[in-house]
Design a protein around this motif. Structure first.
Motif, short mmCIF file in Angstrom:
data_model
loop_
_atom_site.label_atom_id
_atom_site.label_comp_id
_atom_site.label_asym_id
_atom_site.label_seq_id
_atom_site.Cartn_x
_atom_site.Cartn_y
_atom_site.Cartn_z
N VAL A 98 -4.93 6.46 9.78
CA VAL A 98 -4.81 5.53 10.90
C VAL A 98 -3.33 5.38 11.25
O VAL A 98 -2.49 5.30 10.36
N ASP A 99 -3.05 5.35 12.54
CA ASP A 99 -1.66 5.17 12.96
C ASP A 99 -1.29 3.71 12.77
O ASP A 99 -1.85 2.84 13.42
N MET A 100 -0.38 3.42 11.84
CA MET A 100 0.02 2.02 11.66
C MET A 100 1.48 1.91 11.23
O MET A 100 2.02 2.85 10.63
N PRO A 101 2.13 0.77 11.52
CA PRO A 101 3.55 0.64 11.22
C PRO A 101 3.82 0.59 9.72
O PRO A 101 2.95 0.13 8.96
N ALA A 102 5.02 0.99 9.32
CA ALA A 102 5.37 0.99 7.89
C ALA A 102 5.33 -0.42 7.32
O ALA A 102 5.09 -0.60 6.12
N SER A 103 5.49 -1.43 8.19
CA SER A 103 5.48 -2.82 7.69
C SER A 103 4.07 -3.22 7.18
O SER A 103 3.91 -4.23 6.52
N TRP A 104 3.07 -2.41 7.50
CA TRP A 104 1.72 -2.69 7.00
C TRP A 104 1.46 -2.03 5.64
O TRP A 104 0.37 -2.17 5.09
N ASP A 105 2.41 -1.29 5.11
CA ASP A 105 2.23 -0.70 3.77
C ASP A 105 1.99 -1.81 2.75
O ASP A 105 2.44 -2.94 2.94
N ASN A 106 1.33 -1.47 1.66
CA ASN A 106 1.05 -2.40 0.56
C ASN A 106 0.11 -3.55 0.94
O ASN A 106 0.18 -4.64 0.37
N MET A 107 -0.78 -3.34 1.92
CA MET A 107 -1.81 -4.35 2.21
C MET A 107 -2.72 -4.47 0.99
O MET A 107 -2.93 -3.49 0.27
N PRO A 108 -3.30 -5.66 0.77
CA PRO A 108 -4.25 -5.79 -0.36
C PRO A 108 -5.53 -4.99 -0.14
O PRO A 108 -5.82 -4.57 0.98
N VAL A 109 -6.25 -4.82 -1.22
CA VAL A 109 -7.57 -4.19 -1.18
C VAL A 109 -8.58 -5.26 -0.78
O VAL A 109 -8.48 -6.40 -1.24
N MET A 110 -9.57 -4.91 0.04
CA MET A 110 -10.61 -5.89 0.38
C MET A 110 -11.94 -5.49 -0.25
O MET A 110 -12.39 -4.35 -0.09
N MET A 111 -12.58 -6.44 -0.94
CA MET A 111 -13.88 -6.20 -1.59
C MET A 111 -14.91 -7.14 -0.96
O MET A 111 -15.18 -8.22 -1.48
#
Ligand SMILES: Cc1cc2nc3c(=O)[nH]c(=O)nc-3n(C[C@H](O)[C@H](O)[C@H](O)COP(=O)(O)OP(=O)(O)OC[C@H]3O[C@@H](n4cnc5c(N)ncnc54)[C@H](O)[C@@H]3O)c2cc1C
Length: 370
Positions: A230-243
């Motif tokens: 997915v095209d997304m900005p580097a500031s979105w790196d390290n998002m949490p995992v969603m369960m």
């Protein structure tokens, strides 16, 4: 004299055991050869979520293994100097469809976190707060955030562990091997005798132990997942995992990679063919939370085989009929979390005579092997 040790398996148990056999006190006294065929390996197909604390399971031995497994990760990452490609502590967000259930979960999480430092902080998040932590979501649910949760990339993880051990005392042989009735390892180059053997061949373990006259009760389960770019900005790196409750997990990796999974197919057995129906189901689950996704963004589909025992519990121990052979398996759907502890204990038992009581983590292996 240097002891010759064989490990049959390069999955999470085999790779962790190999690392600790090259690292713990006494490692100079062993030379290790790891045999791995690789096909269908659950470890490299896995979603990679390490977050056992809010599981609905009530099995005390499993929880002891999983809780300590999650703690061991942080030490293992330091000991083996693993990269952020292999392990990243991003936190996890667990959801419930019903608000009252979510509040119960939050209270349970607060109590557990007070006794479990590895869980880190626990927060109750509104859907707007979930959106702030996971800006990619267009339909964010409310959830409980656990900061100690992590994601691993199974393939990178075992590759880095093995590369580390190869600098010390490990040789890796990429081939399928078998055992003969007297416990020799039958390789393409001929039979080889070892002082100790660790067998951790996952869903294939019944077949590996058969020549010893043993029958192991494990059944295979097919698991499939999809990778998206997915095209997304580097500031979105390290998002949490969603369960999300009763839906597929969403595991964001860096540089726009999203993993969605996984299926649990009891009738899939050892079949490794990716299936269109599973692909569609996983994609629709992800699209429920991220509307702008398109199927063209699916870059890969991975398939692996999990191993389950009748009581869904992992096991490990020494074969009473052949004490030179140690076994570990039956990890099911949380094996990345429990596997490293088993690898650690098996390695420790080869290097040291001071052992902890394994009954705390597993029923006697006679429960699973006859
Ligand atoms: C799709 C999917 C998603 C998952 N997601 C998660 C998750 O998010 N979190 C989590 O904690 N767990 C997860 N799991 C579970 C976890 O991946 C497994 O429980 C764990 O990796 C099993 O590890 P293992 O070492 O026992 O076996 P495996 O990783 O399967 O390794 C066994 C290895 O032995 C090799 N082998 C077998 N027979 C022989 C032979 N005769 N000679 C040589 N080599 C042989 C195989 O080829 C394989 O490489 C997931 C599993 C799947 C399939």
């Amino acid at each position: 004299m240097v002891k010759q040790v064989a490990i049959i398996s390069g999955g999470i148990i085999g790779a962790t055991a190999a690392f600790y056999l090259s690292y713990l006190k006494g490692h100079e006294s062993v030379a290790v050869t790891l045999f791995d065929e690789d096909t269908g390996q659950a470890t490299k197909a896995a979603s990679g979520i390490i977050s056992p604390w809010l599981s609905k399971r009530r099995n005390k031995r499993w929880y002891a293994l999983a809780k300590q497994g999650a703690e061991l990760y942080q030490q293992l990452v330091n000991d083996a100097q693993l990269s952020a490609n292999a392990y990243c502590r991003t936190g996890t967000i667990v959801t419930r469809k019903d608000h009252a259930d979510l509040l119960d979960l939050y209270h349970e999480a607060e109590i557990k976190a007070a006794q479990t430092p590895a869980m880190g902080n626990v927060e109750l998040l509104s859907s707007a707060e979930v959106k702030r932590r996971m800006p990619i979501l267009t339909n964010p649910p409310e959830g409980v955030f656990v900061s100690g949760g992590a994601r691993i990339d199974g393939q990178h993880f075992v590759a880095e562990l093995l590369a580390n051990a190869q600098q010390e005392n490990l040789a890796v042989v990429n081939q399928r091997v078998s055992l003969d009735g007297s416990g020799r390892v039958l390789t393409e180059q001929g039979p080889r005798q070892f002082d100790r053997i660790i067998v951790a061949t996952g869903a294939w373990m019944h077949e590996t132990l058969k020549p010893l006259g043993l029958s192991l009760k494990v059944r295979p389960q097919k698991g499939q997942l999809i990778d998206l770019l997915v095209d997304m900005p580097a500031s979105w790196d390290n998002m949490p995992v969603m369960m999300p409750e009763s839906m597929s997990d969403i595991i964001p990796f860096n540089h726009g990679k999203l993993v969605v999974g996984a299926t649990h197919e009891n009738d899939g057995g050892f079949d490794l063919t990716p299936k269109e129906a599973a692909k569609n189901q996983l994609f629709e689950n992800a699209q429920y939370f991220i509307e702008q996704l398109s199927k063209a963004q699916i870059t890969d589909m991975r398939v692996g085989t999990r191993a389950y025992t009748d009581d869904f519990s992992p096991f490990f121990g020494i074969l009473p009929t052949m004490p030179s052979i140690l076994v570990g398996g039956g990890l099911g759907s949380s094996g990345l979390t429990t596997g490293p502890m088993i690898g650690y204990h098996l390695a420790q038992s080869i290097l040291s005579s001071h052992l902890v009581d394994w009954n705390h983590y597993t029923k006697p292996i006679g429960t699973y092997i006859s």
